[in-house]
Design a protein around this motif. Structure first.
Motif, mmCIF file in Angstrom:
data_model
loop_
_atom_site.group_PDB
_atom_site.id
_atom_site.type_symbol
_atom_site.label_atom_id
_atom_site.label_comp_id
_atom_site.label_asym_id
_atom_site.label_seq_id
_atom_site.Cartn_x
_atom_site.Cartn_y
_atom_site.Cartn_z
ATOM 1 N N PRO A 1 0.686 -1.277 0.002
ATOM 2 C CA PRO A 1 -0.067 0.009 -0.107
ATOM 3 C C PRO A 1 0.872 1.138 -0.239
ATOM 4 N N LEU B 1 -11.853 8.157 0.478
ATOM 5 C CA LEU B 1 -11.727 6.695 0.966
ATOM 6 C C LEU B 1 -12.146 6.369 2.310
ATOM 7 N N ILE B 2 -12.114 7.754 3.255
ATOM 8 C CA ILE B 2 -12.675 7.661 4.492
ATOM 9 C C ILE B 2 -14.278 7.214 4.724
ATOM 10 N N VAL B 3 -14.739 8.183 3.938
ATOM 11 C CA VAL B 3 -16.277 7.998 3.808
ATOM 12 C C VAL B 3 -16.555 6.637 3.227
ATOM 13 N N ILE C 1 -5.870 -0.957 2.212
ATOM 14 C CA ILE C 1 -4.906 0.030 2.633
ATOM 15 C C ILE C 1 -4.078 -0.384 3.907
ATOM 16 N N THR C 2 -4.116 -1.441 4.540
ATOM 17 C CA THR C 2 -3.665 -1.693 5.956
ATOM 18 C C THR C 2 -2.072 -2.019 5.429
ATOM 19 N N GLY D 1 -14.774 3.922 3.320
ATOM 20 C CA GLY D 1 -14.225 2.869 4.304
ATOM 21 C C GLY D 1 -15.227 2.815 5.339
ATOM 22 N N ALA D 2 -15.824 4.187 5.906
ATOM 23 C CA ALA D 2 -16.489 4.148 6.996
ATOM 24 C C ALA D 2 -17.924 3.362 6.685
ATOM 25 N N VAL D 3 -18.355 3.927 5.519
ATOM 26 C CA VAL D 3 -19.900 3.295 5.295
ATOM 27 C C VAL D 3 -19.580 1.831 5.231
ATOM 28 N N MET E 1 -11.192 4.729 9.459
ATOM 29 C CA MET E 1 -12.222 3.699 8.704
ATOM 30 C C MET E 1 -12.979 3.105 9.795
ATOM 31 N N LEU E 2 -13.891 3.593 10.480
ATOM 32 C CA LEU E 2 -14.639 2.972 11.605
ATOM 33 C C LEU E 2 -16.038 2.785 11.148
ATOM 34 N N PRO E 3 -16.747 1.878 11.888
ATOM 35 C CA PRO E 3 -18.316 1.688 11.445
ATOM 36 C C PRO E 3 -18.970 2.757 12.365
ATOM 37 N N ILE E 4 -19.854 3.451 11.535
ATOM 38 C CA ILE E 4 -20.679 4.743 11.966
ATOM 39 C C ILE E 4 -21.945 4.147 12.164
ATOM 40 N N GLU F 1 -6.360 4.235 7.956
ATOM 41 C CA GLU F 1 -6.844 2.990 8.587
ATOM 42 C C GLU F 1 -7.568 3.150 9.978
ATOM 43 N N MET G 1 -17.427 -0.199 6.351
ATOM 44 C CA MET G 1 -17.254 -0.900 7.797
ATOM 45 C C MET G 1 -18.608 -0.937 8.635
ATOM 46 N N SER G 2 -19.565 0.154 8.435
ATOM 47 C CA SER G 2 -20.747 -0.063 9.110
ATOM 48 C C SER G 2 -21.614 -1.297 8.341
ATOM 49 N N LEU H 1 -12.023 -2.860 2.061
ATOM 50 C CA LEU H 1 -11.053 -1.517 1.785
ATOM 51 C C LEU H 1 -10.113 -1.413 2.577
ATOM 52 N N LEU H 2 -10.372 -1.564 4.111
ATOM 53 C CA LEU H 2 -9.608 -1.463 5.126
ATOM 54 C C LEU H 2 -8.581 -2.470 4.995
#
Lengths: 412, 207
Positions: free
Chosen positions: A162, A389-391, A408-409, A393-395, B124-127, B121, A397-398, A404-405
């Protein structure tokens, strides 16, 4: 005391049950421990393998602890790692580990018990390993040998793909935007940065007052990005001081930083058409020791009565000591650093502070150089990409989706 | 030399008080402390550099370990001294260029790794709104996005972008406030350490 006795009995019972459940064929020599009455079992399933993603100076050993090892040291006091170039003999101690340990990366020397000579680990040399469990009662049970295995260097660290991807992508963006900046020139928009606009005013103030300007490059090494950005701002400040014939003082903490700063200031004076006004004494080395440097610069501020103090670069614990003294001396102060821990001190004591990336942006804003403008635009594009990517990734992950995580790890 | 610790503690106390006297104003006592610390630091650093760098990494490598390629960095180091010559000063630019080039090559991927990918990293958290953790994560994500917008230089801070950037700088300032308080506490503990030295170790007034 009674409770402790029950606990000990229970622990022994568990150990016996675990031992009973272990296939007898996988075990080594099993004399009975006279102290606990338990069998003395060596570490099992020892596997020695080349440590991945290293420079060849390590072999990773993994084993299963004997059932008696609960990590407390009551039954097994620790492990001894043995290394040899021959599978049958010549094993030398290379490490002594605590109880509960099941992994070790061997890269150190082994001591010869007879001569005391240290035999160093050599990459690409085949080695055999054994691990001995040391029982608290004094018994020592040695595992079977594992090997031969060699420590080999890897060209690529596959856990850092990455980083490679991000670097290639970023450099491609930089090149693309530099080309664009060359074509469009100064049409590329960069929002004004308050601190930078004030530098010219501060230089004017120093000229009117007939007092010098102090420029501190921080404690960073020459390759620090903040120090590199600081050279650009120093060039701009030096050009102005050359034009206005204002005295410039640049005390340095690092000899190579001083050398580059001398070059920067000399070039700026030449560009301004006043090479005669430049002197090597304007940029000088003080000391490499942090607080000794602070003591000297603080004294300089008060004795030379500097009208303007500029702090741009890498700063550590000295940030508050310097800027507070400048504040007491009544100097106009402009600072910029990417050291997050030091920014609060500059914010509270300086008139203007460039926060983090503003320091890098300042050089592009000042120079309008296509190289710097292109790099700044590329950074903005990269930031937009990061936000997406943040948006995303967060969606994801929810909803419990982590691919995606995973992409990039960075794995060390 | 006398090994009596009181003498050494008195010298240390003299310089501690000399340094603290700067809080009143610049004075001869502070100037003495400053000159001594700068002088000792310069001398100490020169000796340290010789024993930790020049001797083991250059001299020993060539003379004892016969790694003759170590002559190359040695020559590059010597080239730095050509700065003192007007005629040959240009030679010092080559080691400098090499040093900056290698340094940047190491620093840029490292910066991308630690300040971009690692942070990505961690963000990227579950919201969500259903749990406290989800809501907390949502706030983290929103604050990171606002902070990033503040550092966006291609757009003027007006309208929605301006309002988001203002929120971003507020978030940054809250972070700075916490960091400031934390560091001030650490500095106060350093002050306590010096006062304990003066009153305890030196004067034996406190235990």
């Amino acid at each position: 005391m009674q409770t402790s006795g029950y606990r000990q009995a229970f622990r022994i019972l568990i150990i016996v049950m675990l031992w009973a459940a272990t296939p007898a064929g996988s075990l080594g020599v099993e004399p009975e421990d006279a102290g606990t009455g338990l069998p003395v079992i060596p570490p099992m399933n020892l596997v020695a393998a080349d440590t991945p993603n290293d420079n060849g100076n390590g072999i990773t050993l993994r084993w299963d602890c004997p059932p008696g090892d609960d990590g407390s040291g009551a039954v097994i006091s620790g492990y001894v790692v043995l290394r040899s170039e021959n599978s049958r003999e010549g094993y030398l101690e290379t490490a002594v580990l605590g109880p509960g340990t099941a992994k070790y990366i061997d890269n150190g020397p082994a001591a010869d018990p007879v001569t005391g000579e240290k035999i160093h680990f050599i990459r690409n040399k085949p080695y055999y390993y054994r691990v001995a469990a040391r029982y608290a009662s004094g018994y020592r049970a040695v595992s079977g040998a594992s090997g031969p295995v060699q420590g080999r260097a890897q060209w690529f660290h596959d856990g850092k793909i990455p980083v490679l991807t991000a670097t290639v992508l970023f450099f491609a963006l930089v090149i693309l935007y530099i080309q664009k900046a060359r074509l469009q020139g100064s049409e590329l928009y960069v929002r004004p940065i308050a601190g930078m606009k004030e530098i010219d005013n501060a230089i004017g103030r120093a000229t009117e007052m007939g007092r010098p300007i102090l420029y501190v490059l921080g404690l960073g090494s020459p390759e620090d990005i903040a120090t590199i950005a600081s050279y650009t701002i120093l060039a701009r400040v030096a050009r102005k001081t050359a034009e206005y014939r204002t005295e410039l003082i640049v005390p340095c903490n690092e000899p190579i930083v001083m050398t580059i700063a001398q070059e920067t200031v000399r070039n700026a004076y030449m560009e301004a058409g006043h090479p005669d006004a430049y002197s090597d004494d304007m940029v000088f080395f003080v000391t490499s020791m942090q607080f000794a440097y602070v003591a000297a610069v603080n004294g300089l501020m008060l004795r030379e009565k500097t009208a303007t103090n500029c702090y741009f670069g890498k700063f550590y614990a000295e940030s508050l000591l310097l800027s507070e003294t400048g504040n007491i001396a009544g100097s106009i102060q402009v600072a910029g650093t990417d050291e997050v821990a030091q920014l609060p001190f500059f914010v509270t004591t300086c008139d203007y502070t460039l926060i983090g990336e503003e320091l890098y942006a300042a050089s592009a804003y000042l120079g309008r150089d296509p190289l710097l403008l292109g790099a700044l635009k590329a950074q903005d594009f990269a930031k937009a990409l990061v936000m997406i990517l943040i948006v995303a990734g967060a969606v994801l992950m929810s909803f419990g989706i982590d691919w995606l995580l995973e992409i990039i790890t960075v794995r060390m | 030399m006398d090994s009596n610790p009181w003498i050494w503690n008195t010298i240390a106390a003299f310089f501690t008080i000399g340094t603290f006297s700067f809080l009143y104003k610049d004075n001869p006592l502070y100037k003495i402390a400053e000159s001594v610390v700068v002088g000792i630091a310069a001398g100490y650093f020169a000796v340290l550099l010789f024993w930790t760098s020049l001797r083991p990494k250059f001299w020993d490598m060539i003379v004892y370990e016969h790694k003759y390629w170590y002559v190359i960095p040695g020559l590059l180091g010597i080239m730095m001294y050509f700065r003192f010559s007007r005629k040959w000063g240009w030679l010092s630019r080559y080691p400098l260029a090499l040093y900056i080039g290698i340094g940047s090559g190491i620093a840029i991927p490292l910066m991308l790794q630690t300040f971009v990918l690692r942070q990505l990293e961690a963000t990227m958290l579950p919201i969500g709104f259903a749990s406290f953790e989800g809501f907390s994560n949502l706030l983290v994500v929103l604050m990171v996005l606002a902070g990033l917008i503040y550092f966006f230089f291609s757009m003027e801070h007006k309208g929605v972008v301006g309002k988001t950037a203002t929120f971003g700088i507020w978030v940054i300032m809250i972070g700075f406030g916490a960091s400031f308080g934390y560091t001030v506490m650490a500095r106060v503990s350093l002050l306590i350490g010096r006062i304990q030295f003066l009153l305890g170790t030196w004067l034996h007034l406190v235990d």
